[in-house]
Every structure is written in structure tokens, then in C-alpha cells.
Design a protein around this motif. Structure first.
Motif, PDB file in Angstrom:
ATOM      1  N   PRO A 183       0.756  -1.764  -0.428  1.00 16.01           N
ATOM      2  CA  PRO A 183      -0.146  -0.175   0.192  1.00 16.01           C
ATOM      3  C   PRO A 183       0.998   0.892  -0.107  1.00 16.01           C
ATOM      4  O   PRO A 183       2.038   1.198   0.312  1.00 16.01           O
ATOM      5  CB  PRO A 183      -1.006   0.075   1.371  1.00 16.01           C
ATOM      6  CG  PRO A 183      -0.118  -0.951   2.222  1.00 16.01           C
ATOM      7  CD  PRO A 183       0.812  -1.817   1.101  1.00 16.01           C
ATOM      8  N   CYS A 184       0.639   2.365  -0.480  1.00 14.35           N
ATOM      9  CA  CYS A 184       0.916   3.984  -0.626  1.00 14.35           C
ATOM     10  C   CYS A 184       0.129   4.554  -0.979  1.00 14.35           C
ATOM     11  O   CYS A 184      -1.060   4.290  -1.175  1.00 14.35           O
ATOM     12  CB  CYS A 184       2.314   3.752  -1.770  1.00 14.35           C
ATOM     13  SG  CYS A 184       1.265   3.102  -3.401  1.00 14.35           S
ATOM     14  N   ASP A 185       0.785   5.481  -0.620  1.00 14.69           N
ATOM     15  CA  ASP A 185      -0.558   7.441  -1.451  1.00 14.69           C
ATOM     16  C   ASP A 185      -0.205   6.950  -3.285  1.00 14.69           C
ATOM     17  O   ASP A 185       0.859   7.537  -3.469  1.00 14.69           O
ATOM     18  CB  ASP A 185       0.413   7.968  -1.113  1.00 14.69           C
ATOM     19  CG  ASP A 185      -0.797   9.171  -1.053  1.00 14.69           C
ATOM     20  OD1 ASP A 185      -1.440   9.374  -1.535  1.00 14.69           O
ATOM     21  OD2 ASP A 185      -0.175  10.694  -0.829  1.00 14.69           O
ATOM     22  N   LEU A 186      -1.136   7.468  -3.585  1.00 12.58           N
ATOM     23  CA  LEU A 186      -1.796   7.239  -4.998  1.00 12.58           C
ATOM     24  C   LEU A 186      -2.177   8.345  -5.503  1.00 12.58           C
ATOM     25  O   LEU A 186      -1.795   8.532  -7.068  1.00 12.58           O
ATOM     26  CB  LEU A 186      -3.091   6.716  -5.202  1.00 12.58           C
ATOM     27  CG  LEU A 186      -2.530   4.346  -5.340  1.00 12.58           C
ATOM     28  CD1 LEU A 186      -3.081   3.571  -5.579  1.00 12.58           C
ATOM     29  CD2 LEU A 186      -1.190   4.071  -6.056  1.00 12.58           C
ATOM     30  N   SER A 187      -1.988   9.261  -4.613  1.00 13.80           N
ATOM     31  CA  SER A 187      -2.660  10.258  -4.423  1.00 13.80           C
ATOM     32  C   SER A 187      -2.133  11.473  -6.503  1.00 13.80           C
ATOM     33  O   SER A 187      -2.527  12.487  -7.135  1.00 13.80           O
ATOM     34  CB  SER A 187      -2.634  11.802  -3.963  1.00 13.80           C
ATOM     35  OG  SER A 187      -3.757  11.766  -2.806  1.00 13.80           O
ATOM     36  N   GLU A 188      -0.916  11.166  -5.972  1.00  8.51           N
ATOM     37  CA  GLU A 188       0.328  11.877  -6.791  1.00  8.51           C
ATOM     38  C   GLU A 188       0.763  11.014  -9.241  1.00  8.51           C
ATOM     39  O   GLU A 188       0.149  11.987  -9.927  1.00  8.51           O
ATOM     40  CB  GLU A 188       1.660  11.862  -6.694  1.00  8.51           C
ATOM     41  CG  GLU A 188       3.055  13.063  -7.300  1.00  8.51           C
ATOM     42  CD  GLU A 188       3.052  12.591  -8.851  1.00  8.51           C
ATOM     43  OE1 GLU A 188       3.128  12.957  -9.889  1.00  8.51           O
ATOM     44  OE2 GLU A 188       3.038  10.997  -9.234  1.00  8.51           O
ATOM     45  N   GLY A 239     -13.471  -9.966   0.114  1.00 10.16           N
ATOM     46  CA  GLY A 239     -14.460  -9.077  -0.497  1.00 10.16           C
ATOM     47  C   GLY A 239     -14.844  -8.172  -1.491  1.00 10.16           C
ATOM     48  O   GLY A 239     -15.664  -7.568  -2.102  1.00 10.16           O
ATOM     49  N   HIS A 240     -13.365  -7.169  -0.976  1.00  8.66           N
ATOM     50  CA  HIS A 240     -13.938  -6.127  -1.745  1.00  8.66           C
ATOM     51  C   HIS A 240     -11.938  -5.440  -2.921  1.00  8.66           C
ATOM     52  O   HIS A 240     -11.340  -5.949  -2.239  1.00  8.66           O
ATOM     53  CB  HIS A 240     -13.544  -4.642  -0.778  1.00  8.66           C
ATOM     54  CG  HIS A 240     -15.211  -4.847   0.151  1.00  8.66           C
ATOM     55  ND1 HIS A 240     -15.800  -4.473  -0.216  1.00  8.66           N
ATOM     56  CD2 HIS A 240     -14.974  -5.514   1.170  1.00  8.66           C
ATOM     57  CE1 HIS A 240     -16.715  -4.400   0.275  1.00  8.66           C
ATOM     58  NE2 HIS A 240     -16.184  -5.226   1.435  1.00  8.66           N
ATOM     59  N   ASP A 241     -11.864  -4.849  -3.208  1.00  9.43           N
ATOM     60  CA  ASP A 241     -11.447  -4.068  -4.165  1.00  9.43           C
ATOM     61  C   ASP A 241     -10.094  -4.222  -3.772  1.00  9.43           C
ATOM     62  O   ASP A 241     -10.649  -2.881  -2.392  1.00  9.43           O
ATOM     63  CB  ASP A 241     -11.526  -3.180  -5.449  1.00  9.43           C
ATOM     64  CG  ASP A 241     -10.480  -2.768  -6.536  1.00  9.43           C
ATOM     65  OD1 ASP A 241      -9.335  -1.884  -6.101  1.00  9.43           O
ATOM     66  OD2 ASP A 241     -10.386  -3.146  -7.265  1.00  9.43           O
ATOM     67  N   PRO A 242      -8.434  -4.196  -2.922  1.00 11.60           N
ATOM     68  CA  PRO A 242      -7.921  -3.480  -2.175  1.00 11.60           C
ATOM     69  C   PRO A 242      -7.768  -2.081  -2.833  1.00 11.60           C
ATOM     70  O   PRO A 242      -7.019  -1.436  -1.508  1.00 11.60           O
ATOM     71  CB  PRO A 242      -6.514  -3.789  -2.223  1.00 11.60           C
ATOM     72  CG  PRO A 242      -6.449  -4.916  -4.023  1.00 11.60           C
ATOM     73  CD  PRO A 242      -8.290  -5.065  -4.644  1.00 11.60           C
ATOM     74  N   PHE A 243      -7.508  -1.614  -3.260  1.00 11.36           N
ATOM     75  CA  PHE A 243      -7.480  -0.108  -4.370  1.00 11.36           C
ATOM     76  C   PHE A 243      -8.862   0.976  -3.723  1.00 11.36           C
ATOM     77  O   PHE A 243      -8.608   1.696  -2.760  1.00 11.36           O
ATOM     78  CB  PHE A 243      -6.807   0.082  -5.285  1.00 11.36           C
ATOM     79  CG  PHE A 243      -5.899  -0.756  -6.132  1.00 11.36           C
ATOM     80  CD1 PHE A 243      -5.555  -0.263  -5.336  1.00 11.36           C
ATOM     81  CD2 PHE A 243      -5.856  -2.594  -6.554  1.00 11.36           C
ATOM     82  CE1 PHE A 243      -3.621  -0.719  -5.409  1.00 11.36           C
ATOM     83  CE2 PHE A 243      -4.625  -2.700  -6.677  1.00 11.36           C
ATOM     84  CZ  PHE A 243      -3.285  -1.991  -5.747  1.00 11.36           C
ATOM     85  N   LEU A 244      -9.832   0.259  -3.933  1.00 11.03           N
ATOM     86  CA  LEU A 244     -11.099   1.215  -3.649  1.00 11.03           C
ATOM     87  C   LEU A 244     -11.532   1.277  -2.385  1.00 11.03           C
ATOM     88  O   LEU A 244     -11.652   1.974  -2.032  1.00 11.03           O
ATOM     89  CB  LEU A 244     -12.542   0.985  -5.079  1.00 11.03           C
ATOM     90  CG  LEU A 244     -12.546   1.214  -6.147  1.00 11.03           C
ATOM     91  CD1 LEU A 244     -13.697   0.444  -6.612  1.00 11.03           C
ATOM     92  CD2 LEU A 244     -11.944   2.510  -5.917  1.00 11.03           C
ATOM     93  N   VAL A 278      -9.224   1.514   0.473  1.00 11.46           N
ATOM     94  CA  VAL A 278      -8.710   2.820   1.146  1.00 11.46           C
ATOM     95  C   VAL A 278      -8.541   3.979   0.437  1.00 11.46           C
ATOM     96  O   VAL A 278      -7.877   5.270   0.865  1.00 11.46           O
ATOM     97  CB  VAL A 278      -7.561   2.192   1.818  1.00 11.46           C
ATOM     98  CG1 VAL A 278      -7.930   0.782   2.192  1.00 11.46           C
ATOM     99  CG2 VAL A 278      -6.537   1.560   0.248  1.00 11.46           C
ATOM    100  N   CYS A 279      -8.366   4.132  -1.175  1.00 10.92           N
ATOM    101  CA  CYS A 279      -8.190   5.015  -1.658  1.00 10.92           C
ATOM    102  C   CYS A 279      -9.650   5.935  -2.894  1.00 10.92           C
ATOM    103  O   CYS A 279      -9.680   5.596  -3.826  1.00 10.92           O
ATOM    104  CB  CYS A 279      -7.411   4.967  -2.967  1.00 10.92           C
ATOM    105  SG  CYS A 279      -6.391   6.304  -3.728  1.00 10.92           S
ATOM    106  N   SER A 280     -10.467   6.028  -1.576  1.00 12.00           N
ATOM    107  CA  SER A 280     -11.427   6.886  -2.629  1.00 12.00           C
ATOM    108  C   SER A 280     -11.578   8.087  -3.858  1.00 12.00           C
ATOM    109  O   SER A 280     -12.289   8.270  -4.647  1.00 12.00           O
ATOM    110  CB  SER A 280     -12.693   7.271  -1.216  1.00 12.00           C
ATOM    111  OG  SER A 280     -11.653   8.764  -1.038  1.00 12.00           O
ATOM    112  N   ARG A 281      -9.987   8.497  -3.416  1.00 13.08           N
ATOM    113  CA  ARG A 281      -9.322   8.921  -4.151  1.00 13.08           C
ATOM    114  C   ARG A 281      -9.468   8.824  -6.339  1.00 13.08           C
ATOM    115  O   ARG A 281      -9.879  10.020  -6.718  1.00 13.08           O
ATOM    116  CB  ARG A 281      -8.059   9.837  -4.388  1.00 13.08           C
ATOM    117  CG  ARG A 281      -7.799  10.632  -5.287  1.00 13.08           C
ATOM    118  CD  ARG A 281      -6.962  11.488  -4.745  1.00 13.08           C
ATOM    119  NE  ARG A 281      -6.145  12.579  -5.896  1.00 13.08           N
ATOM    120  CZ  ARG A 281      -5.859  13.364  -6.943  1.00 13.08           C
ATOM    121  NH1 ARG A 281      -7.270  14.553  -6.827  1.00 13.08           N
ATOM    122  NH2 ARG A 281      -5.297  14.292  -7.130  1.00 13.08           N
TER     123      ARG A 281
END
Length: 187
Positions: free
Chosen positions: A51-56, A73-78, A80-83
Motif C-alpha cells: 500500500p502507498c499514497d496514489l494521489s500523485e 470481498g472488496h477491491d484493495p484499492f477502492l 482504501v483510496c476514495s481518490r
């Protein structure tokens, strides 16, 4: 510059990424290990250890391919990353599985067939498809069959002594070559 963000830079996404780099695209991809990230950097990919900050990365992203397997049962990106859901990519592809159709008793399936996943992993993929569609992004779902290609597939397993014989009356195998996946995603 067009930038592809690969959420999970695995076998299929990496094949797509190689093609896009050859056409002048910038490619950013996630992986789970620092060692794998170093390998990806050497191959010309901008690798991020998840995991990391995907903002940039998202601020530069024009296209997204999501291929990571669901977690709980969930996408690992969605999850934790509402962005991602708030970003504005021109296109999003989610690589799912034909397993969401379940056991059809031998009937052929197509995109209009009802889903009835029988296995937990396929149920999770169907839930993640819904999560992506709920983002209201321009999402395309790709339900892939068994993927094969260089270094992967039943013939490679035989070469490595890991081949398995499956003998079921009426059983049909459904496979797709990684090059065909790349060609469709590129289009």
C-alpha cells in the motif's frame, strides 16, 4: 502525455503496459514487494509498492487498468483510496473472470448471460465489478477465461513437471492468450 495506472502490475497488466510504453505512454504500476518494484523499474515502469499514497500518480493518470484480486470481498484499492473514485480518468478497465457465470451445466455464456458464481473467489470478483461500476467512472468490465501465454499455461506446466490431467465428461476448457487480452484492452 497519456498515462496508464495499473492497479496490480501482474501478468496481463504487465503485457499491456509493455505495449503502451512502446507507443510512448507513461506507465505507473503497483506491486506488493520492493524487490518486484526494482525489477519493474528496470523494465521501464514507474513502480509503486502497495500500500502507498496514489494521489500523485492519480493526478497524472488518464487510463486505469485494475487487475488486483479482491481482498475480503472488496477491491484493495477502492477500499482504501476514495481518490480513485473521485479522479477523472478517460477510461477504466477492470479485469475480472468468467467464473462469475458459475456452473452453467454446459450451456454457453456470453455477456448477456446471468451471473451465478459458485466459488467464493468468483463471488468476490462479482462484488468488485459492482464496486467499480458504482464509482460512476467510465468502467469497462473484462471477464477473462484462463490466461495463457509465454511462460504460463498448461503446456508450460507440463514442461515444468506440474501438469495436471483433468478428465471430466463434457468438460470444456476456456482459455485466452495474453496477447489477445492486450489487443482488446488497447483498442
Amino acid at each position: 502525455m497519456k498515462t496508464l495506472l495499473c492497479l496490480g502490475l501482474g501478468y496481463s497488466a504487465r503485457a499491456l503496459a509493455k505495449r503502451m510504453i512502446s507507443q510512448g505512454w507513461n506507465v505507473i504500476g503497483t506491486t506488493r514487494s520492493q524487490e518486484r518494484a526494482r525489477e519493474l523499474w528496470k523494465d521501464g515502469f514507474e513502480a509503486l509498492v502497495w500500500p502507498c499514497d496514489l494521489s500523485e500518480a492519480l493526478s497524472r493518470t488518464t487510463h486505469i487498468v485494475a487487475s488486483a484480486a479482491p481482498e475480503n470481498g472488496h477491491d484493495p484499492f477502492l477500499s482504501v483510496c476514495s481518490r480513485i473514485a473521485k479522479s477523472s480518468p478517460l477510461w477504466v478497465g477492470y479485469l475480472s473472470t468468467v467464473g462469475v457465470y458459475g456452473d452453467t451445466g454446459g450451456a454457453w455464456v456470453d455477456e448477456a448471460s446471468p451471473t451465478a458464481p459458485g466459488h467464493a473467489r468468483s463471488k468476490e470478483r462479482l462484488e468488485v465489478e459492482k464496486e467499480w461500476l458504482d464509482t460512476c467512472l467510465p468502467v469497462h468490465i473484462f471477464r477473462l477465461a484462463g490466461i495463457y501465454g509465454p511462460g504460463r499455461g498448461p503446456l508450460q506446466q507440463l514442461r515444468e513437471g506440474r501438469g495436471q490431467r483433468i478428465a471430466k465428461s463434457g468438460h470444456v476448457f476456456c482459455r485466452v492468450h495474453v496477447a489477445d487480452i492486450v489487443q482488446v484492452l488497447e483498442a
